[in-house]
Write an enzyme that holds these catalytic residues in place. Structure first.
Site, mmCIF file in Angstrom:
data_model
loop_
_atom_site.group_PDB
_atom_site.id
_atom_site.type_symbol
_atom_site.label_atom_id
_atom_site.label_comp_id
_atom_site.label_asym_id
_atom_site.label_seq_id
_atom_site.Cartn_x
_atom_site.Cartn_y
_atom_site.Cartn_z
ATOM 1 N N LYS A 94 56.491 8.499 -108.488
ATOM 2 C CA LYS A 94 55.517 7.691 -107.746
ATOM 3 C C LYS A 94 56.079 7.143 -106.443
ATOM 4 C CE LYS A 94 52.244 7.923 -109.245
ATOM 5 N NZ LYS A 94 51.372 9.153 -109.184
ATOM 6 N N HIS B 132 62.971 14.704 -110.219
ATOM 7 C CA HIS B 132 62.975 13.264 -110.465
ATOM 8 C C HIS B 132 64.289 12.825 -111.110
ATOM 9 C CE1 HIS B 132 58.929 12.602 -109.246
ATOM 10 N NE2 HIS B 132 58.327 13.015 -110.337
ATOM 11 N N SER C 36 52.096 1.717 -108.656
ATOM 12 C CA SER C 36 51.548 3.070 -108.785
ATOM 13 C C SER C 36 51.797 3.612 -110.190
ATOM 14 C CB SER C 36 52.171 3.988 -107.730
ATOM 15 O OG SER C 36 51.612 5.282 -107.805
#
Length: 285
Positions: A45, A101, A131
């Site tokens: 995010k 990630h 988010s």
């Protein structure tokens, strides 16, 4: 559903079972990098899809054809995701674009040896939290959020998918000088996307005309990406998430609409303690 039902612990952090089956993790661990690969590194995010789309369009020289025909997650796939081993990455011509990630200490041996290019994207962690909080209610591979306070505690303690934002950012910032690398913030891209496209193109070694930069920046504006089926996850496998809510607001400072004054102060106290030894000047500091 609970963390135990939806997540596995991999190299010390939660990751969603649905997206990261054993065969994809094995492929990731054995993947061979090339020196001219570019790996986009983000905590979830933080603007990952935005950077994937932007770099893909830069690599195409401003030709939007593939951006309107092939999903972003296939053009710039996640290293650790379930579809990565089915995309024949070994056969793709250089330079290849990828995203992850993962924390730095989760990267495979080939990455550490080859040292490909790295684009590190960071975002105000308060907005990352916000988010993430909303995203959890739209993605079937994530535990649904309870109260804001409960999720805040989990986020600040790293008890969320991909672990601690603080550990993730500090881990990558500490090694950036060891790689051909560029750090850029979500906020910089929001402030001046055309300048960000230019800087990214310089780093990637792609010469762009002013017309191409303008075209890419327009293509990658939030509302345009939200309406583009190739970048809004309308083409994602059914049952994973709700594409209509994948692009929510795309703004800076939305944390002010979620956190109470006391929660924001607590967040700031944790942030200051965790980041006190980091010399990098973030735009939100």
């Amino acid at each position: 559903m609970t963390e135990e039902e939806l997540y596995i612990t991999y190299k010390g952090v939660y990751i969603p079972k649905m997206l990261h089956p054993p065969e994809s993790l094995k492929y990731y661990e054995e993947f061979t990098f090339r020196p001219d690969d570019t790996v986009i590194v983000t905590y979830p995010k933080s603007g990952t899809t935005w950077m994937q789309e932007t770099t893909s369009m830069i690599q195409s020289g401003g030709d939007l054809t593939t951006g309107l025909a092939t999903p972003t997650f296939e053009r710039v796939p996640w290293l650790e995701m379930f579809n990565f081993f089915s995309l024949n990455m070994e056969e793709r011509p250089s330079p290849r674009l990828m995203a992850t990630h993962y924390h730095y200490d989760m990267m495979p041996a080939s990455f550490l040896e080859v040292k490909p290019k790295v684009i590190h994207v960071v975002r105000n962690p308060r907005d990352v939290f916000t988010s993430s909080y909303h995203f959890c209610d739209t993605a079937n591979f994530l535990v649904k959020t309870a109260s804001t306070g409960e999720y805040l505690d989990k986020f600040l303690n790293g008890q969320v998918p991909f672990g601690s934002w603080f550990d993730h950012v500090k881990g990558w910032m500490n090694v950036m000088e060891q790689y051909p690398s560029m750090s850029i913030s979500y906020e910089e891209m929001k402030t001046d996307l055309k300048d960000s496209v230019f800087r990214l193109s310089q780093f990637m070694g792609t010469s762009l005309s002013s017309e191409a930069i303008e075209k890419i920046a327009n293509h990658c504006e939030f509302n345009n990406m939200k309406q583009n089926r190739m970048s809004n996850y309308s083409e994602a496998p059914s049952g994973i998430l709700d594409p209509s809510s994948f692009h929510r607001k795309g703004i800076c400072g939305d944390w002010k609409n979620l956190l109470t004054v006391a929660q924001a102060e607590h967040f700031d106290d944790v942030y200051k303690n965790q980041m006190k030894d980091v010399k990098y000047k973030f735009v939100w500091d």
